[in-house]
Write a protein that holds these residues in place. Structure first.
Motif, mmCIF file in Angstrom:
data_model
loop_
_atom_site.group_PDB
_atom_site.id
_atom_site.type_symbol
_atom_site.label_atom_id
_atom_site.label_comp_id
_atom_site.label_asym_id
_atom_site.label_seq_id
_atom_site.Cartn_x
_atom_site.Cartn_y
_atom_site.Cartn_z
ATOM 1 N N VAL B 231 0.820 -1.224 0.000
ATOM 2 C CA VAL B 231 0.000 0.000 0.000
ATOM 3 C C VAL B 231 0.856 1.277 0.000
ATOM 4 N N ILE B 232 2.166 1.145 0.244
ATOM 5 C CA ILE B 232 3.021 2.329 0.109
ATOM 6 C C ILE B 232 4.055 2.159 -0.996
ATOM 7 N N ASN B 233 4.045 1.011 -1.659
ATOM 8 C CA ASN B 233 5.158 0.649 -2.539
ATOM 9 C C ASN B 233 4.633 0.102 -3.859
ATOM 10 N N PRO B 234 4.910 0.754 -4.975
ATOM 11 C CA PRO B 234 4.455 0.219 -6.260
ATOM 12 C C PRO B 234 5.353 -0.925 -6.735
ATOM 13 N N TYR B 235 4.749 -1.931 -7.366
ATOM 14 C CA TYR B 235 5.548 -2.970 -8.027
ATOM 15 C C TYR B 235 6.427 -2.334 -9.091
ATOM 16 N N PHE B 236 7.582 -2.949 -9.334
ATOM 17 C CA PHE B 236 8.418 -2.451 -10.438
ATOM 18 C C PHE B 236 9.289 -3.590 -10.945
ATOM 19 N N SER B 237 9.800 -3.411 -12.142
ATOM 20 C CA SER B 237 10.900 -4.254 -12.602
ATOM 21 C C SER B 237 11.730 -3.446 -13.592
ATOM 22 N N GLY B 238 12.931 -3.923 -13.860
ATOM 23 C CA GLY B 238 13.823 -3.206 -14.770
ATOM 24 C C GLY B 238 13.959 -3.975 -16.081
ATOM 25 N N VAL B 239 14.079 -3.249 -17.181
ATOM 26 C CA VAL B 239 14.343 -3.873 -18.479
ATOM 27 C C VAL B 239 15.549 -3.152 -19.088
ATOM 28 N N SER B 240 16.551 -3.929 -19.498
ATOM 29 C CA SER B 240 17.731 -3.291 -20.090
ATOM 30 C C SER B 240 17.949 -3.816 -21.511
ATOM 31 N N GLY B 241 18.930 -3.286 -22.186
ATOM 32 C CA GLY B 241 19.237 -3.722 -23.553
ATOM 33 C C GLY B 241 18.215 -3.262 -24.583
ATOM 34 N N LEU B 242 17.507 -2.178 -24.249
ATOM 35 C CA LEU B 242 16.483 -1.682 -25.172
ATOM 36 C C LEU B 242 17.095 -0.751 -26.219
ATOM 37 N N ASP B 243 16.517 -0.764 -27.423
ATOM 38 C CA ASP B 243 16.800 0.287 -28.391
ATOM 39 C C ASP B 243 15.475 0.681 -29.015
ATOM 40 N N PHE B 244 14.953 1.813 -28.590
ATOM 41 C CA PHE B 244 13.608 2.195 -29.042
ATOM 42 C C PHE B 244 13.563 2.412 -30.547
ATOM 43 N N GLN B 245 14.675 2.873 -31.138
ATOM 44 C CA GLN B 245 14.653 3.156 -32.579
ATOM 45 C C GLN B 245 14.634 1.865 -33.400
ATOM 46 N N THR B 246 15.429 0.866 -32.996
ATOM 47 C CA THR B 246 15.468 -0.382 -33.777
ATOM 48 C C THR B 246 14.454 -1.400 -33.252
ATOM 49 N N ARG B 247 13.692 -1.064 -32.215
ATOM 50 C CA ARG B 247 12.693 -1.945 -31.587
ATOM 51 C C ARG B 247 13.328 -3.149 -30.889
ATOM 52 N N GLU B 248 14.661 -3.084 -30.670
ATOM 53 C CA GLU B 248 15.318 -4.180 -29.957
ATOM 54 C C GLU B 248 14.803 -4.223 -28.511
ATOM 55 N N GLY B 249 14.477 -5.429 -28.019
ATOM 56 C CA GLY B 249 14.043 -5.584 -26.626
ATOM 57 C C GLY B 249 12.577 -5.271 -26.412
ATOM 58 N N GLU B 250 11.866 -4.921 -27.448
ATOM 59 C CA GLU B 250 10.459 -4.525 -27.357
ATOM 60 C C GLU B 250 9.602 -5.589 -26.656
ATOM 61 N N GLN B 251 9.848 -6.852 -27.011
ATOM 62 C CA GLN B 251 9.026 -7.921 -26.443
ATOM 63 C C GLN B 251 9.326 -8.107 -24.949
ATOM 64 N N CYS B 252 10.604 -7.979 -24.589
ATOM 65 C CA CYS B 252 10.976 -8.021 -23.166
ATOM 66 C C CYS B 252 10.207 -6.970 -22.379
ATOM 67 N N LEU B 253 10.150 -5.790 -22.955
ATOM 68 C CA LEU B 253 9.448 -4.684 -22.299
ATOM 69 C C LEU B 253 7.963 -5.012 -22.166
ATOM 70 N N ALA B 254 7.376 -5.545 -23.230
ATOM 71 C CA ALA B 254 5.948 -5.903 -23.184
ATOM 72 C C ALA B 254 5.698 -6.961 -22.107
ATOM 73 N N ASP B 255 6.613 -7.931 -22.001
ATOM 74 C CA ASP B 255 6.461 -8.971 -20.976
ATOM 75 C C ASP B 255 6.527 -8.361 -19.569
ATOM 76 N N ALA B 256 7.442 -7.420 -19.398
ATOM 77 C CA ALA B 256 7.568 -6.775 -18.079
ATOM 78 C C ALA B 256 6.307 -5.996 -17.744
ATOM 79 N N VAL B 257 5.761 -5.296 -18.731
ATOM 80 C CA VAL B 257 4.508 -4.553 -18.512
ATOM 81 C C VAL B 257 3.401 -5.531 -18.138
ATOM 82 N N SER B 258 3.311 -6.626 -18.886
ATOM 83 C CA SER B 258 2.281 -7.631 -18.632
ATOM 84 C C SER B 258 2.393 -8.173 -17.207
#
Lengths: 434, 434
Positions: B231-258
């Motif tokens: 109740v005082i702490n939001p869930y979080f996780s980290g995603v690294s190795g992303l490249d927004f321009q080349t869409r690298e790591g996009e699926q990892c990010l989607a999995d983390a969001v999910s």
């Protein structure tokens, strides 16, 4: 400023002294930081100041301050923040605090002060109960306050080397009782931390010891910012062996008055001050403004009439006065609505947390204002719009108040030295009873 | 309260959490006192909170706070008192402080913040000069402020292992520059104390490390007062190795969001909360509200359009983003004049010294408010007349604000742990250059 911005009664330009203090702010704060590394300030205190324009001096330092109810409510968060520091410094692991107030149960002004202290302490994060030494309080007693609140006084008990209430074992004890009547045996040889320590009580404390410590502090401070320490420090001397009823020691007292008046006259000449010196004679262990007289000549203490003798002979708790302090009188040039006023500055730990004016419509600038008929005017924050302009302007009210806070903190530092030096004056219970 | 009494935007009854925090005040303050015996708080910080009613969480902690100019001027004395404590704790013997701000020379809002910090520091008793890392500042440069004041920026110089101005050798250096562009070599291997330390800068710091430390703090605090730390702490996780321009790591990010949305959905069910979960994706080393998006489905991070990619790919100082934090979104139920608002709490040393609302008329309760178009509403002291009634009434504004101050101080404690743990991440100059 390092202290709350307050309005002051004076609105004229700052005098040289205030200007000098303001101009030395970084040096002064650096010096205080170092002093507080060496010396521990008392838990709390209040200081009576007199501003004569040519002189800004402390004239009394109270280690059991009443009057927290007279502070401006805007200062409450400052009080809480400073009390958090005090708790962290003195007793970081404490959970429960016992507050021991004066025995008054009908003085509503005083009880509101107790309520104000309780509120500050509770909000700074400690459980607080009130333990009374009053023999009439034999069971928990609820006292109603004018603001709709109430206080619960409970009888203090002793269990081995601890003091407590029936169902409350405090980690630390805060005294708001000045122990004028002597140190009660229930408070001696206690394992818990007592704040302030027992030697702060008037059973042991002497104004002359405080002002001897202040001599040293004022001297060092004078060196620091390049001022004659006299401009913040009134001359004083002690006279003991007095008996006001039998007139014993009367001539000694007159000589002491004469000496103080002469020294003051010389200083007035040196600084080009066109005023008539006066002296204040006060019980050396006195408080509540009792046992105080203001004199302009040594003759005035010779052959006191019955009323004067009675006034000087006995102070709070009916104690007889045999020791007095003779102090250079400092006129106050501050007025509120044409009444004479003197600032009283409150501190918790090493921080100025507020203050108010003691005002007396029936007294003159050379008289004691702590007397029936006085009233209080809380110092208020200066309007925020003044603040940003203040940096360069020495004549704004906030800047004037900085000087008041500095002198008050010098008195606090003197109290710290005084308490260190008088630690051995509290006898253990065995010796005290023997 | 142990924090300034503030007004809050919410005026309804306190929720269970706030009530529980308020009821545990002595335990909480005792716990903090003990924590600060073990851990040193950063010199200063600000914390973004979101109050969802069912949840009161920190969502970001800034170790180089701007916005001191947005604090209510009534808090100024609290700031000064807290800064005195900070100076006494970090560098009691310091006389001269060099403040290093961001390189902005035209952002008047930011410059007013610098002026506010300078005023607090000067009044707390230290000499302050401003040293700029901006390569355009090659000589002392006077910048005028809207209030009539001005700032003097001077070029920082290096001399051996010390940094200085031409005629000013500081004892201590205070950074108000978040080092997003990397640690400049002029600041490496310096003998003077740097506050906060270099690992606090975004060249080294990661939000995921802060929230990992906050997990521990929230867990311990939950045990202390008997609440689900969620109740005082939001869930979080980290995603690294992303490249927004080349869409690298996009699926990892989607999995983390999910994953974050699923966990949040379960908690909502457990606590009977009828809301749609959302997640916030932020640059792990980002600040200034740049590189932030709010999503309700993992699909939303797949196949970003050019505008979205550009927004996420680059943050302050043009740095490319390859690491993000995916954080449970906390809706804010606070509104000021029908606009969505979130409180920002300011601290100096271990004390809450003020705060304000970040308000955005064009954004919803599940969106980032740190965006162009936001404005600020300083939290004010509650009217003094409320204060005495507060002790027993949990629904007064001052009491609501106590809970805000507690959560903000938990974030500060997490920052203290985070800085301790990341001390080794700052490379010495030789290695950094090699």
């Amino acid at each position: 400023m390092s202290v709350p911005h307050l309005t002051t009664a004076l609105t004229g330009p700052l005098h040289d002294l205030e200007r000098k203090i303001l101009g030395s702010l970084p040096e002064i704060e650096h010096w205080f930081r170092n002093q507080w590394q060496e010396h521990t300030p008392p838990f709390y205190g209040s200081v009576d100041l007199r501003n004569a324009g040519f002189k800004l001096a402390q004239v009394d330092m109270n280690l059991f301050p009443g009057g927290f109810n007279n502070l401006n409510p805007d200062f409450h968060p400052l009080c809480v923040q400073a009390a958090m520091m005090a708790l962290e410094g003195f007793c970081p692991d404490a959970r429960r605090l016992l507050l021991i107030p004066e025995n008054h149960t009908r003085n509503l002004f005083y009880l509101q002060n107790v309520a104000a202290i309780v509120r500050i302490l509770r909000q700074s994060g400690i459980m607080v109960r009130i333990g009374s030494l009053n023999p009439d309080i034999t069971a928990p007693t609820r006292l109603d306050l004018p603001d709709g609140g109430c206080l619960l006084l409970e009888p203090v008990q002793r269990q081995g080397r601890r003091i407590r209430l029936a169902d409350f074992d405090p980690c630390v004890v805060l005294l708001n009782n000045d122990l004028s009547a002597g140190i009660p045996s229930i408070l001696r040889d206690v394992d818990q931390m007592l704040l302030p320590p027992l030697q702060a009580g008037w059973a042991v404390r002497r104004k002359t010891r405080h002002f001897a410590a202040f001599d040293q502090v004022a001297h060092d401070f004078g060196d620091l910012i390049g001022i004659d320490p006299w401009v913040i420090n009134p001359y004083f001397s002690g006279v003991s062996g007095l008996d006001f009823q039998t007139r014993e020691g009367e001539q000694c007292l007159a000589d002491a008055v004469s000496d103080i008046l002469n020294k003051t006259r010389l200083k007035y000449a040196e600084h080009g001050i066109d005023e008539q010196p006066f002296a204040i004679v006060k019980a050396d262990a006195g408080t509540y403004g009792m046992g105080v007289m203001s004199v302009k000549s040594p003759d005035e203490v010779i052959g006191l009439n019955r009323k004067q003798r009675n006034k000087m002979a006995v102070v709070k708790e009916g104690l007889e006065v045999s020791e007095v302090i003779v102090q250079e009188g400092v006129p106050t040039f501050e007025q509120i609505n044409a009444a004479v006023a003197e600032p009283v500055i409150y501190m918790i730990d090493r921080f100025v947390v507020g203050g108010f004016y003691r005002v007396h419509t029936g007294r003159g600038p050379d008289e004691n204002l702590n007397a029936p008929g006085m009233h209080f005017v809380p110092l208020a924050f200066a309007t925020p719009s003044n603040t940003p302009d203040c940096d360069g302007r020495p004549d704004c009210q906030a800047n004037r108040f900085y000087a008041y806070g500095v002198v008050a903190r010098l008195a606090l530092l003197a109290a710290a030295l005084e308490l260190e030096e008088s630690e051995d004056l509290v006898q253990p219970l065995a010796e005290a009873v023997a």
